[in-house]
Design a protein around this motif. Structure first.
Motif, PDB file in Angstrom:
ATOM      1  N   ASP A   1       0.845  -1.215   0.000  1.00  0.00           N
ATOM      2  CA  ASP A   1       0.000   0.000   0.000  1.00  0.00           C
ATOM      3  C   ASP A   1       0.871   1.252   0.000  1.00  0.00           C
ATOM      4  O   ASP A   1       0.653   2.187  -0.783  1.00  0.00           O
ATOM      5  CB  ASP A   1      -0.850   0.058   1.284  1.00  0.00           C
ATOM      6  N   ARG A   2       1.827   1.282   0.904  1.00  0.00           N
ATOM      7  CA  ARG A   2       2.634   2.479   1.124  1.00  0.00           C
ATOM      8  C   ARG A   2       3.580   2.758  -0.043  1.00  0.00           C
ATOM      9  O   ARG A   2       3.844   3.918  -0.379  1.00  0.00           O
ATOM     10  CB  ARG A   2       3.397   2.340   2.438  1.00  0.00           C
ATOM     11  N   VAL A   3       4.093   1.701  -0.669  1.00  0.00           N
ATOM     12  CA  VAL A   3       4.927   1.888  -1.857  1.00  0.00           C
ATOM     13  C   VAL A   3       4.079   2.458  -2.999  1.00  0.00           C
ATOM     14  O   VAL A   3       4.479   3.409  -3.683  1.00  0.00           O
ATOM     15  CB  VAL A   3       5.587   0.565  -2.294  1.00  0.00           C
ATOM     16  N   VAL A   4       2.899   1.878  -3.200  1.00  0.00           N
ATOM     17  CA  VAL A   4       2.014   2.348  -4.268  1.00  0.00           C
ATOM     18  C   VAL A   4       1.594   3.791  -4.008  1.00  0.00           C
ATOM     19  O   VAL A   4       1.584   4.627  -4.926  1.00  0.00           O
ATOM     20  CB  VAL A   4       0.775   1.431  -4.387  1.00  0.00           C
ATOM     21  N   ARG A   5       1.277   4.114  -2.756  1.00  0.00           N
ATOM     22  CA  ARG A   5       0.855   5.477  -2.437  1.00  0.00           C
ATOM     23  C   ARG A   5       1.969   6.479  -2.724  1.00  0.00           C
ATOM     24  O   ARG A   5       1.744   7.534  -3.304  1.00  0.00           O
ATOM     25  CB  ARG A   5       0.429   5.562  -0.971  1.00  0.00           C
ATOM     26  N   ARG A   6       3.188   6.117  -2.321  1.00  0.00           N
ATOM     27  CA  ARG A   6       4.304   7.033  -2.552  1.00  0.00           C
ATOM     28  C   ARG A   6       4.581   7.193  -4.046  1.00  0.00           C
ATOM     29  O   ARG A   6       4.838   8.308  -4.527  1.00  0.00           O
ATOM     30  CB  ARG A   6       5.559   6.539  -1.836  1.00  0.00           C
ATOM     31  N   SER A   7       4.514   6.101  -4.792  1.00  0.00           N
ATOM     32  CA  SER A   7       4.723   6.192  -6.236  1.00  0.00           C
ATOM     33  C   SER A   7       3.647   7.066  -6.876  1.00  0.00           C
ATOM     34  O   SER A   7       3.933   7.875  -7.765  1.00  0.00           O
ATOM     35  CB  SER A   7       4.729   4.794  -6.855  1.00  0.00           C
ATOM     36  N   ALA A   8       2.409   6.896  -6.416  1.00  0.00           N
ATOM     37  CA  ALA A   8       1.312   7.701  -6.962  1.00  0.00           C
ATOM     38  C   ALA A   8       1.527   9.189  -6.658  1.00  0.00           C
ATOM     39  O   ALA A   8       1.266  10.053  -7.517  1.00  0.00           O
ATOM     40  CB  ALA A   8      -0.018   7.231  -6.385  1.00  0.00           C
ATOM     41  N   GLU A   9       2.006   9.491  -5.458  1.00  0.00           N
ATOM     42  CA  GLU A   9       2.278  10.889  -5.109  1.00  0.00           C
ATOM     43  C   GLU A   9       3.345  11.485  -6.021  1.00  0.00           C
ATOM     44  O   GLU A   9       3.212  12.632  -6.480  1.00  0.00           O
ATOM     45  CB  GLU A   9       2.734  10.973  -3.651  1.00  0.00           C
ATOM     46  N   LEU A  10       4.380  10.710  -6.303  1.00  0.00           N
ATOM     47  CA  LEU A  10       5.459  11.210  -7.159  1.00  0.00           C
ATOM     48  C   LEU A  10       5.002  11.370  -8.601  1.00  0.00           C
ATOM     49  O   LEU A  10       5.425  12.294  -9.303  1.00  0.00           O
ATOM     50  CB  LEU A  10       6.660  10.259  -7.077  1.00  0.00           C
ATOM     51  N   ILE A  11       4.121  10.474  -9.054  1.00  0.00           N
ATOM     52  CA  ILE A  11       3.585  10.594 -10.412  1.00  0.00           C
ATOM     53  C   ILE A  11       2.787  11.891 -10.544  1.00  0.00           C
ATOM     54  O   ILE A  11       2.923  12.640 -11.527  1.00  0.00           O
ATOM     55  CB  ILE A  11       2.700   9.375 -10.750  1.00  0.00           C
ATOM     56  N   ARG A  12       1.963  12.160  -9.542  1.00  0.00           N
ATOM     57  CA  ARG A  12       1.167  13.392  -9.572  1.00  0.00           C
ATOM     58  C   ARG A  12       2.063  14.628  -9.472  1.00  0.00           C
ATOM     59  O   ARG A  12       1.864  15.624 -10.182  1.00  0.00           O
ATOM     60  CB  ARG A  12       0.161  13.385  -8.407  1.00  0.00           C
ATOM     61  N   GLU A  13       3.056  14.545  -8.593  1.00  0.00           N
ATOM     62  CA  GLU A  13       3.931  15.702  -8.367  1.00  0.00           C
ATOM     63  C   GLU A  13       4.732  16.068  -9.608  1.00  0.00           C
ATOM     64  O   GLU A  13       4.910  17.243  -9.933  1.00  0.00           O
ATOM     65  CB  GLU A  13       4.871  15.398  -7.203  1.00  0.00           C
ATOM     66  N   HIS A  14       5.212  15.041 -10.344  1.00  0.00           N
ATOM     67  CA  HIS A  14       6.099  15.294 -11.486  1.00  0.00           C
ATOM     68  C   HIS A  14       5.397  15.083 -12.834  1.00  0.00           C
ATOM     69  O   HIS A  14       6.046  15.236 -13.878  1.00  0.00           O
ATOM     70  CB  HIS A  14       7.330  14.398 -11.379  1.00  0.00           C
ATOM     71  N   ASP A  15       4.121  14.672 -12.787  1.00  0.00           N
ATOM     72  CA  ASP A  15       3.320  14.502 -14.004  1.00  0.00           C
ATOM     73  C   ASP A  15       3.986  13.546 -14.988  1.00  0.00           C
ATOM     74  O   ASP A  15       4.059  13.810 -16.192  1.00  0.00           O
ATOM     75  CB  ASP A  15       3.069  15.865 -14.673  1.00  0.00           C
ATOM     76  N   THR A  16       4.457  12.417 -14.462  1.00  0.00           N
ATOM     77  CA  THR A  16       5.069  11.390 -15.319  1.00  0.00           C
ATOM     78  C   THR A  16       5.047  10.047 -14.597  1.00  0.00           C
ATOM     79  O   THR A  16       5.141   9.992 -13.360  1.00  0.00           O
ATOM     80  CB  THR A  16       6.519  11.753 -15.673  1.00  0.00           C
ATOM     81  N   LEU A  17       4.913   8.967 -15.390  1.00  0.00           N
ATOM     82  CA  LEU A  17       5.019   7.618 -14.823  1.00  0.00           C
ATOM     83  C   LEU A  17       6.468   7.223 -14.592  1.00  0.00           C
ATOM     84  O   LEU A  17       6.758   6.286 -13.859  1.00  0.00           O
ATOM     85  CB  LEU A  17       4.352   6.605 -15.759  1.00  0.00           C
ATOM     86  N   ASP A  18       7.379   7.970 -15.219  1.00  0.00           N
ATOM     87  CA  ASP A  18       8.808   7.681 -15.099  1.00  0.00           C
ATOM     88  C   ASP A  18       9.356   8.355 -13.834  1.00  0.00           C
ATOM     89  O   ASP A  18      10.030   9.384 -13.895  1.00  0.00           O
ATOM     90  CB  ASP A  18       9.548   8.156 -16.338  1.00  0.00           C
ATOM     91  N   ILE A  19       9.063   7.741 -12.681  1.00  0.00           N
ATOM     92  CA  ILE A  19       9.428   8.374 -11.412  1.00  0.00           C
ATOM     93  C   ILE A  19      10.752   7.860 -10.852  1.00  0.00           C
ATOM     94  O   ILE A  19      11.188   8.295  -9.785  1.00  0.00           O
ATOM     95  CB  ILE A  19       8.326   8.180 -10.355  1.00  0.00           C
ATOM     96  N   GLY A  20      11.414   6.960 -11.579  1.00  0.00           N
ATOM     97  CA  GLY A  20      12.715   6.479 -11.135  1.00  0.00           C
ATOM     98  C   GLY A  20      13.705   7.593 -10.857  1.00  0.00           C
ATOM     99  O   GLY A  20      14.364   7.607  -9.810  1.00  0.00           O
ATOM    100  N   PRO A  21      13.842   8.571 -11.775  1.00  0.00           N
ATOM    101  CA  PRO A  21      14.779   9.677 -11.528  1.00  0.00           C
ATOM    102  C   PRO A  21      14.410  10.531 -10.324  1.00  0.00           C
ATOM    103  O   PRO A  21      15.238  11.295  -9.823  1.00  0.00           O
ATOM    104  CB  PRO A  21      14.705  10.491 -12.830  1.00  0.00           C
ATOM    105  N   HIS A  22      13.164  10.398  -9.841  1.00  0.00           N
ATOM    106  CA  HIS A  22      12.716  11.192  -8.702  1.00  0.00           C
ATOM    107  C   HIS A  22      12.708  10.373  -7.402  1.00  0.00           C
ATOM    108  O   HIS A  22      12.115  10.795  -6.407  1.00  0.00           O
ATOM    109  CB  HIS A  22      11.327  11.760  -8.982  1.00  0.00           C
ATOM    110  N   GLY A  23      13.348   9.201  -7.437  1.00  0.00           N
ATOM    111  CA  GLY A  23      13.492   8.406  -6.223  1.00  0.00           C
ATOM    112  C   GLY A  23      12.315   7.523  -5.878  1.00  0.00           C
ATOM    113  O   GLY A  23      12.198   7.048  -4.739  1.00  0.00           O
ATOM    114  N   GLY A  24      11.429   7.289  -6.841  1.00  0.00           N
ATOM    115  CA  GLY A  24      10.279   6.417  -6.606  1.00  0.00           C
ATOM    116  C   GLY A  24      10.379   5.133  -7.400  1.00  0.00           C
ATOM    117  O   GLY A  24      11.187   5.015  -8.325  1.00  0.00           O
TER     118      GLY A  24
END
Length: 474
Positions: free
Chosen positions: A255-278
């Motif tokens: 749950d918590r991993v998915v939630r954090r990834s979702a937050e980063l996707i919204r924050e950076h407007d991209t599914l490619d959140i690897g460069p942002h630490g997600g």
């Protein structure tokens, strides 16, 4: 009537009146130092002063655990059986209606011993697999949960060792020794079941393991809880109480991993959140595919004469056997099994229900696993993200059962080897995926802090806040 309270005055805590059987007590006290040596060598690598752990103080329904800071090596591992029902009768098979057994019937001795050994072998295996995880814990809260899972898996080993010592004589004692000699992933003496020789090298893998593989353990324990051998039944009943927290760690961890990834996707407007630490959702899906498919192998072949014989004899029942609305003998019942064909299609085969008990248990497990996927997809929907997780087809990536030897994609399409190899990197974690996830695994031991790739929990443990000092490091 067996007491519900646990005696902590004995060297080995128990509620089985161990001191009343001096020979058994001496034998288990002789095994105890070897267990402690195993824990020191193969248990958690991270040294701590103490950890906020729960310890069983009773086997009753309420108030059964005490929470407090304990040095892990001083944890009081013991032998705890659920309360005995003096009126309990065998619920299934050819002995249905007879009183349950307090001793092992001679004709079933070998089969019961094998069931106990296989279950017992899984318990220390997971501790060994998770040995290094404390070195990269994302928070003190998570580190505490890791230690809780580990000490209770160690106690579950004690549960099986007690049965081997108490009811199986010299052969049981030898099997108890072997449980400490096998090691997860060892080339010479590996653990019995394949999933328990896989590496658990990062925390996403740990969350997936505790969600999928510990959930398999829930269902295996549930079938043994139905056993006509009452000491095994009562042992597994109490183990299930402890096992619930292990699955909670997995469910809320993902749950918590998915939630954090979702937050980063919204924050950076991209599914490619690897460069942002997600952790990208695509990689989470690959981990899901792997751990789910490996866990399905733990149910064995869909058709099994051994499972049929165990059921008929009363050794191992079905999940929630007493709630089933049938004759609990299954001699006239049948089920349908989907089987792959050499032509690349699926066809249904009608089988006697007795031969398909592994399939029955697997179906219960699959329905349970699907509830987690719904949770994770709800998180994505709440963040306005279109991506959706899915359980792969039961034939995907299988080494056991009718799917073994076939190349089945996550959507259930049977393909040739070339097509499978071309798609593998899209369906299962690649070495690059694993390296990336491990690159995020930097320890966070500061109180109230957490790694950037995972969200904090909504609640702490036992009413404590997230920023509680769950662990004091050495």
């Amino acid at each position: 009537m067996m007491p519900t309270a646990i005696n902590y005055q004995d060297k080995i805590p128990n509620n089985v009146d161990l001191s009343g059987d001096r020979r058994l007590q001496r034998a288990l006290e002789g095994w105890q130092p070897r267990f402690m040596n195993w824990w020191a060598e193969m248990g958690p690598a991270l040294q701590t002063q103490d950890v906020y752990l729960r310890t069983a103080v009773s086997v009753g329904r309420d108030g059964w655990a005490h929470f407090g800071h304990v040095a892990p090596e001083e944890y009081r591992w013991g032998i705890f059986l659920a309360e005995r029902d003096p009126d309990r009768r065998i619920a299934f098979g050819e002995h249905q209606g007879e009183p349950v057994w307090q001793q092992v019937p001679g004709e079933y001795r070998a089969d019961l011993q094998r069931l106990i050994v296989v279950q017992g072998d899984t318990e220390p295996a997971s501790v060994e697999q998770q040995r290094l995880l404390g070195l990269t814990a994302p928070s003190l809260y998570d580190l505490r949960n890791l230690f809780q899972v580990n000490v209770e898996e160690g106690r579950h080993l004690w549960a099986m060792v007690y049965l081997l010592h108490a009811y199986f004589g010299r052969e049981g004692r030898e099997e108890a020794e072997a449980l400490l000699h096998r090691n997860s992933g060892s080339p010479d003496s590996p653990r019995i079941l394949g999933a328990f020789n896989e590496e658990t090298a990062d925390w996403l893998a740990f969350y997936m393991f505790t969600y999928f593989t510990d959930r398999d353990g829930k269902y295996q324990l549930g079938t043994l809880k139905e056993s006509a051998f009452d000491p095994l039944s009562r042992t597994c009943e109490f183990m299930l109480k402890e096992e619930a927290h292990h699955m909670f760690v997995g469910t809320t961890g993902v749950d918590r991993v998915v939630r954090r990834s979702a937050e980063l996707i919204r924050e950076h407007d991209t599914l490619d959140i690897g460069p942002h630490g997600g952790i990208p959702l695509e990689i989470i899906q690959k981990y899901l595919n792997f751990h789910y498919s490996v866990s399905l192998d733990l149910f064995g072949s869909e058709t099994s004469t051994n499972a049929a014989n165990y059921y008929t004899a009363g050794l191992k029942g079905r999940w929630q056997e007493t709630r089933r609305k049938d004759d609990h003998r299954l001699t006239e019942d049948s089920v349908l099994l989907d089987k792959p064909t050499a032509e690349g299609t699926w066809q249904q085969e009608e089988l006697p229900a007795l031969l398909a008990l592994n399939l029955d248990l697997r179906q219960e497990y699959i329905a349970d696993c699907a509830s987690g996927v719904k949770r994770w997809n709800k998180i994505l929907a709440e963040h306005g993200i279109d991506f959706r997780f899915a359980l792969p087809h039961p034939g995907f990536n299988r080494r056991v059962g009718v799917g073994a030897g076939f190349h089945v994609t996550p959507d259930g399409t049977i393909v040739d080897e070339r097509t499978w190899e071309a798609g593998r990197s899209h369906w299962l974690p690649t070495s690059e995926d694993l390296t990336f996830v491990r690159s995020l695994m930097h320890p966070v031991y500061e109180r109230g802090k957490i790694a950037s790739w995972v969200a904090p929990p909504r609640n702490g443990i036992n009413g404590k806040p997230f920023d509680y000092q769950y662990v004091h490091l050495a």
